[in-house]
Design a protein around this motif. Structure first.
Motif, PDB file in Angstrom:
ATOM      1  N   GLY A 178       0.777  -1.235   0.000  1.00 41.24           N
ATOM      2  CA  GLY A 178       0.000   0.000   0.000  1.00 41.24           C
ATOM      3  C   GLY A 178       0.811   1.291   0.000  1.00 41.24           C
ATOM      4  O   GLY A 178       0.256   2.379   0.048  1.00 41.24           O
ATOM      5  N   HIS A 179       2.130   1.153  -0.066  1.00 40.05           N
ATOM      6  CA  HIS A 179       2.953   2.375  -0.051  1.00 40.05           C
ATOM      7  C   HIS A 179       2.859   3.113  -1.381  1.00 40.05           C
ATOM      8  O   HIS A 179       2.722   2.499  -2.434  1.00 40.05           O
ATOM      9  CB  HIS A 179       4.416   2.021   0.227  1.00 40.05           C
ATOM     10  N   THR A 180       2.915   4.427  -1.270  1.00 40.76           N
ATOM     11  CA  THR A 180       2.891   5.227  -2.500  1.00 40.76           C
ATOM     12  C   THR A 180       4.018   6.256  -2.526  1.00 40.76           C
ATOM     13  O   THR A 180       4.382   6.750  -3.579  1.00 40.76           O
ATOM     14  CB  THR A 180       1.558   5.990  -2.635  1.00 40.76           C
ATOM     15  N   ARG A 181       4.541   6.599  -1.346  1.00 40.08           N
ATOM     16  CA  ARG A 181       5.616   7.601  -1.311  1.00 40.08           C
ATOM     17  C   ARG A 181       6.938   6.887  -1.088  1.00 40.08           C
ATOM     18  O   ARG A 181       7.233   6.402   0.003  1.00 40.08           O
ATOM     19  CB  ARG A 181       5.342   8.632  -0.228  1.00 40.08           C
ATOM     20  N   PHE A 182       7.735   6.826  -2.131  1.00 38.06           N
ATOM     21  CA  PHE A 182       8.967   6.038  -2.127  1.00 38.06           C
ATOM     22  C   PHE A 182      10.222   6.899  -2.063  1.00 38.06           C
ATOM     23  O   PHE A 182      10.240   8.018  -2.563  1.00 38.06           O
ATOM     24  CB  PHE A 182       9.046   5.179  -3.396  1.00 38.06           C
ATOM     25  N   ALA A 183      11.229   6.334  -1.466  1.00 41.28           N
ATOM     26  CA  ALA A 183      12.554   6.961  -1.554  1.00 41.28           C
ATOM     27  C   ALA A 183      13.576   5.894  -1.923  1.00 41.28           C
ATOM     28  O   ALA A 183      13.380   4.706  -1.644  1.00 41.28           O
ATOM     29  CB  ALA A 183      12.922   7.619  -0.233  1.00 41.28           C
TER      30      ALA A 183
END
Lengths: 340, 340
Positions: A178-183
DNA sequence: CCATGCTCCCAAAGCGCTTTAAATTATGTA
DNA sequence: TACATAATTTAAAGCGCTTTGGGAGCATGG
């Protein structure tokens, strides 16, 4: 004690003694045993330099160690060396290490090659369009590349891991959570593996219509300090990432320090997957929150490279020109569903 | 391209060309320049094997790397190598590394020495009554020892740190802070530095009428796992120690994990001082509670050893036969007054 | 008895460099 | 001009090993 003395001692010619020692068939078994016994007793060892001069074979593989005062030594290097050694010892090969200033690597490699000190070469830390590759190909000495060089035809023998797939898979897992903000905390931008890993992440995100922002990407040397700094930067962003991919457990070490200092919980507030080269000092399962990783043993790679290199020199081949190892994705506690 | 071809090209004898290259005075300056220019143009490099055969000099220092499948690679080794390299690169020396099974080190060293591949040798990880020492002394090849060998006459060149003083001072500090229950996490009992460090602690405690109990002493390989295990054992003792001395930051890494898992506070419930070899990966100031340490750079030791070894070979000496470096005691947050 | 084919073993050349001893050329002096 | 001396250069001998090209010695068979 040299061959001449030994042969006089035995009342044989140098030829015969030499042949007896090197396993040629045209020498009587009784004679061979007599020679072998004398070798044991006298402790005779052939002079390698002479042997090399006569045969052109050195029994050694060469590598260049980038070094300079203040140049941080690389833990990965030691681990790789252990792998090389593990295999070399079986064939009585040794390695010749030429230390060289990082700016002088091509020349150092060249010197090493034509010095007659080594039979084969090995290079790593590949860059895009790596200049060493051009040089090596012109040299007619066997070599093998650990990694690949983005942008060059793959017309050279290499052993690499599938960096792109590894980071694609890792990103995919985080997407599924469910992650959408990646680094992405990556190695130096000019290094081949960094390019491919980034591609893997970008592809996975792209399939979901997401992008990897520049703000959330770091390209740094793989030290824990750099990991700390990069993560601190990420955490100060207005929309801070919840999913972080990390090119090394060393970087992760620093990153996690930053996460802890910010009072965040790894595996809950932030999920992190690091690439694990299986360094003895940084076991992902020993982190206070065990790390989810893409794993591929650097040491195993070293051993395999030694095997191929030595095999090529001793004509024990053939070997596949290219090997691309899959990294394993191992899920531990540092990854969890995206916070909402 | 070899000497013969080069000299034919120049219309000179091999002798003159060789002399021009090696800086002999009896060659006309104009001629020398002509030779040097030709070398640049042709890329000629002397064949090292031939040079070695003719001169007996190899331009390299040799070392044995203990290795075996499953044999854990040592972070300290890599760091030391970096130091060696840093200095060697300045003199165009390289090193020849012979991997060897840990049980075969003496023989491997011997083979390396008489192979004619190296000019000088270096050994480390010294044991009490080290058998390699006897062998090296019989060999008439320059060598230097990193560390010392307890129980042997110090009639060999060495570079060591004052392990006894370092651990004496560290123990003293903890005593002054009021600690009375001590533990020592040490390296393998047969290693010289372990013996001396223990002596330092025992002496300091003895001055206060205290003893170091066997229960509170561990002798293990210096890995973080072993540190964890040892500390767990200490913590289960009825009278658990409040002051711990640790032979490596690597051991400390595991020890601290055990302390945290037990819910204890480092620097309050337990004070810890570790010896810091200045490994790039384990900076004591980066631990969540910064570590009080006795510090001595392994890398610096490597560089100095290379300097002395190369200096000896190239007759740049003389050097002191023995060097004993003091470790610095650096106080950080992991030490505090004894809890009461 | 001699040609033939083995089995073993050896003398000598050669790998590419350094270095010794000697030859050649340049310079200085009477 | 002739000769001692200094400045350059060279031929050749190794360094310790491998390998090429023979060459004994001996059994086999026509």
């Amino acid at each position: 004690m040299n061959l001449k003395q030994l042969s006089e001692l035995l009342g044989l010619s140098q030829t015969t003694v030499s042949r007896a020692l090197n396993g040629y068939p045209e020498v009587n078994e009784a004679t061979r045993e007599r020679v072998l016994r004398a070798v044991k007793e006298t402790g005779y060892r052939p002079n390698k330099a002479a042997q090399r001069l006569a045969t052109g074979k050195a029994g050694s593989i060469g590598l260049v160690m980038p070094t300079a005062p203040g140049h941080q030594s690389d833990v990965h290097f030691g681990e790789f060396l252990a792998g090389l050694g593990e295999e070399s010892v079986r064939h009585d090969f040794h390695f010749v290490i030429t230390p060289a200033h990082p700016d002088d690597e091509v020349a150092a490699l060249r010197r090493l090659a034509i010095s007659g000190n080594v039979d084969a070469l090995f290079i790593a830390y590949m860059r895009g369009h790596d200049p060493r590759l051009v040089m090596l190909k012109s040299l007619s000495m066997p070599f093998i590349v650990h990694g690949r060089s983005f942008g060059s035809e793959p017309d050279y023998p290499y052993l690499d891991i599938d960096n792109e797939a590894a980071f694609y898979d890792a990103a995919k897992l985080l997407l599924q959570l469910g992650h959408t903000r990646f680094a992405l905390m990556n190695g130096p931008a000019h290094l081949d593996f960094a390019i491919r890993r980034k591609n893997g992440v970008v592809t996975a995100l792209g399939e979901r219509g997401l992008e990897l922002s520049e703000d959330c990407t770091s390209h740094t040397p793989m030290t824990d300090e750099e990991g700390l700094i990069a993560m601190e930067r990420f955490l100060q962003l207005p929309e801070r990432p919840t999913a972080v991919l990390c090119s090394s457990t060393v970087l992760a070490l620093g990153a996690i320090r930053a996460i802890n200092q910010a009072g965040l919980k790894l595996g809950e507030d932030i999920s992190l997957i690091a690439h694990d080269d299986v360094l003895p000092l940084l076991k992902p399962e020993n982190f206070s929150v065990p790390l989810t990783t893409t794993r591929s043993s650097l040491r195993a790679a070293g051993a395999r490279i030694a095997q191929r290199l030595i095999g090529t020199v001793t004509q024990a081949g053939p070997f596949p020109e290219h090997e691309l190892w899959k990294a394993e994705l191992i899920v531990r506690a540092s990854t969890g569903p995206a916070p909402r």
